[in-house]
Design an enzyme around this catalytic site. Structure first.
Site, PDB file in Angstrom:
ATOM      1  N   GLU A   1      92.690 -63.445   0.300  1.00 34.48           N
ATOM      2  CA  GLU A   1      93.129 -64.326  -0.785  1.00 34.48           C
ATOM      3  C   GLU A   1      94.590 -64.715  -0.586  1.00 34.48           C
ATOM      4  O   GLU A   1      95.444 -63.852  -0.422  1.00 34.48           O
ATOM      5  CB  GLU A   1      92.968 -63.610  -2.123  1.00 34.48           C
ATOM      6  CG  GLU A   1      93.382 -64.451  -3.311  1.00 34.48           C
ATOM      7  CD  GLU A   1      93.336 -63.673  -4.620  1.00 34.48           C
ATOM      8  OE1 GLU A   1      94.104 -62.696  -4.764  1.00 34.48           O
ATOM      9  OE2 GLU A   1      92.523 -64.032  -5.477  1.00 34.48           O
TER      10      GLU A   1
ATOM     11  N   TYR B   1      95.701 -72.461  -4.066  1.00 34.78           N
ATOM     12  CA  TYR B   1      94.967 -71.194  -4.016  1.00 34.78           C
ATOM     13  C   TYR B   1      93.854 -71.328  -2.985  1.00 34.78           C
ATOM     14  O   TYR B   1      93.128 -72.320  -2.991  1.00 34.78           O
ATOM     15  CB  TYR B   1      94.344 -70.893  -5.388  1.00 34.78           C
ATOM     16  CG  TYR B   1      93.505 -69.635  -5.411  1.00 34.78           C
ATOM     17  CD1 TYR B   1      94.042 -68.424  -5.820  1.00 34.78           C
ATOM     18  CD2 TYR B   1      92.173 -69.666  -5.000  1.00 34.78           C
ATOM     19  CE1 TYR B   1      93.273 -67.272  -5.826  1.00 34.78           C
ATOM     20  CE2 TYR B   1      91.396 -68.516  -4.999  1.00 34.78           C
ATOM     21  CZ  TYR B   1      91.961 -67.322  -5.420  1.00 34.78           C
ATOM     22  OH  TYR B   1      91.210 -66.183  -5.419  1.00 34.78           O
TER      23      TYR B   1
END
Ligand code: GDP
Ligand code: MN
Length: 393
Positions: free
Chosen positions: A200, A112
């Protein structure tokens, strides 16, 4: 402003970042055509991804693997034109109008990475975790120590040692570490150059052949900076947005839908916040934030009125205006005109103050329409909460 995954990937590709091969399609045959093109490049299997402005698609069946061209078309048919319900869409789900058809890849690990604004630090930060993928929310809640962050002290750049430190914390070394650093730097550059609020990547994947790929991407752009980026502004998909919010934007009104049932129309953001506080204090829940602006025209007021009445959840309306630039008499005329045109289906409480207030109240009183006039904010809030309660029962 939110944009789709395929658009986010297009932007990031423009910054030299590695994204899967693929293209967007709006019909099952078009999806097949994309897959045919990929197959001609030697791609053996595909992934079909529903494009909606919401995450959590994987667990909701919106991300599907297809091993043949027929399967791509079948899955596209199952997704397109149907509503996808994920934890982020609300129970009504979101209509899938496009799918992204990409090469399927074989994943060794999911990470992530995100660049966003830390509001308390007033700086952009990069956060990263080696536990990326579909359960990142759980990781954040249960194992916050598995999430690492670096602050962009100079706003527009991450120092090389910071990118390296993040990579080391991801457990990387050698060429993988160096390449991870380049990807993080590319994300920071894209974030900064696009005036983004969020970039993101979840997951950023390491493939079994040690290449890196941005498998999913979410870019959120800052509305207030879109005037500097006409190309990015053009990515807006109004079909994904709340229709009332779109209408409000076009009328240059600041309007945000909330969960309650008391509609508010106020001029000035500060007064709008105070009004919402008063409603809450009196035991009610605002249905929206609506600031018609300090210098609103009667036309804008009329438009704001239409938007409030178009929201079926609204049980009562509080209009709280301080007439300075916009005089109370003109405001009252705008409200009466709009009320006649749209019809008043719920009780309304109006609190006016400012220039020509007597004239404004006279216009409201003589209109024959059913307004309750209040003389201060406390009274106005109490009245509107009481009226909304009666409508509910
Ligand atoms: P989200 O659930 O809306 O965030 O959608 P994502 O694009 O992140 O996809 C969810 C999950 O699908 C990812 O975490 C991957 O595990 C998986 N996935 C997506 N694309 C591929 C692919 O090409 N190959 C494989 N094996 N898995 C994929
Ligand atoms: Mn994802």
């Amino acid at each position: 402003m939110n944009i789709h995954e395929y658009q986010s990937k297009m932007i990031l590709k423009g910054f030299g970042l590695p994204v899967p091969r693929g293209d967007v399609a709006a019909s099952p045959p078009a999806a097949r055509t994309v897959a045919e093109r990929l197959a001609a490049e030697g791609v053996p299997a595909f992934v079909v991804k529903a494009q909606i402005h919401a995450g959590g698609r994987g667990k909701a069946g919106g991300i599907r693997r297809a091993d043949t061209l027929d399967a791509v078309e079948t899955i596209a048919r199952q997704l397109l034109g149907h509503r996808l319900v994920t934890p982020q869409t609300g129970p009504e789900g979101k209509l899938v109008r496009r799918v992204l058809v990409e090469e399927a890849v074989s994943i060794a690990a999911e990470y992530y990475v995100a660049v966003l604004i830390d509001r308390s630090l007033q700086k952009p930060i990069v956060i990263a975790s080696p536990a990326g993928g579909m359960d990142i929310e759980e990781v954040a809640a249960q194992r916050p120590e598995a999430i690492f962050r670096e602050v962009l002290w100079d706003l527009d750049r991450l120092h090389p040692y910071q990118a390296r430190r993040l990579g080391l914390r991801m457990g990387l070394q050698g060429p993988l570490l160096a390449e991870f650093g380049r990807i993080v730097q590319g994300l920071v550059e894209a974030f900064w150059r696009c005036d983004a609020m969020l970039v993101e990547i979840n997951p950023l994947v390491r493939l079994t052949d040690d290449r890196w790929l941005l498998l999913d991407a979410k870019v959120v752009l800052d509305d207030n900076a879109l005037y500097r980026h006409p190309d990015l502004a053009a990515l807006r998909d109004v079909g994904e947005e709340d229709p009332l919010e779109v209408e409000a934007t076009q009328a240059r009104l600041s309007y945000i839908r909330l969960d309650g049932d008391i509609g508010c129309m106020v001029n000035g953001a500060g007064l709008a916040m105070a009004t919402m506080d008063m409603i809450q204090w009196a035991g009610g829940r605002p249905a929206n934030f609506l600031d018609v602006g300090g210098g609103a025209s009667p036309e804008q007021v009329a438009q704001a009125f239409r938007i409030l009445m178009a929201d079926p959840r609204v049980k009562a309306v509080l209009i709280n205006i301080f007439g300075g630039i916009l005089r109370c008499d003109r405001l009252a005329t705008g409200i009466v005109t709009a009320a006649r045109e749209v019809g008043v289906r719920v009780p309304m409480v109006i609190r006016l103050e400012g220039t020509n207030v007597e004239e404004g109240r006279r216009i409201l009183a003589e209109s024959g329409l059913n307004f309750t006039v209040a003389y201060d904010m406390e009274e106005a809030a109490r009245k509107v909460v009481e009226l909304a309660g009666r409508q509910r029962s």
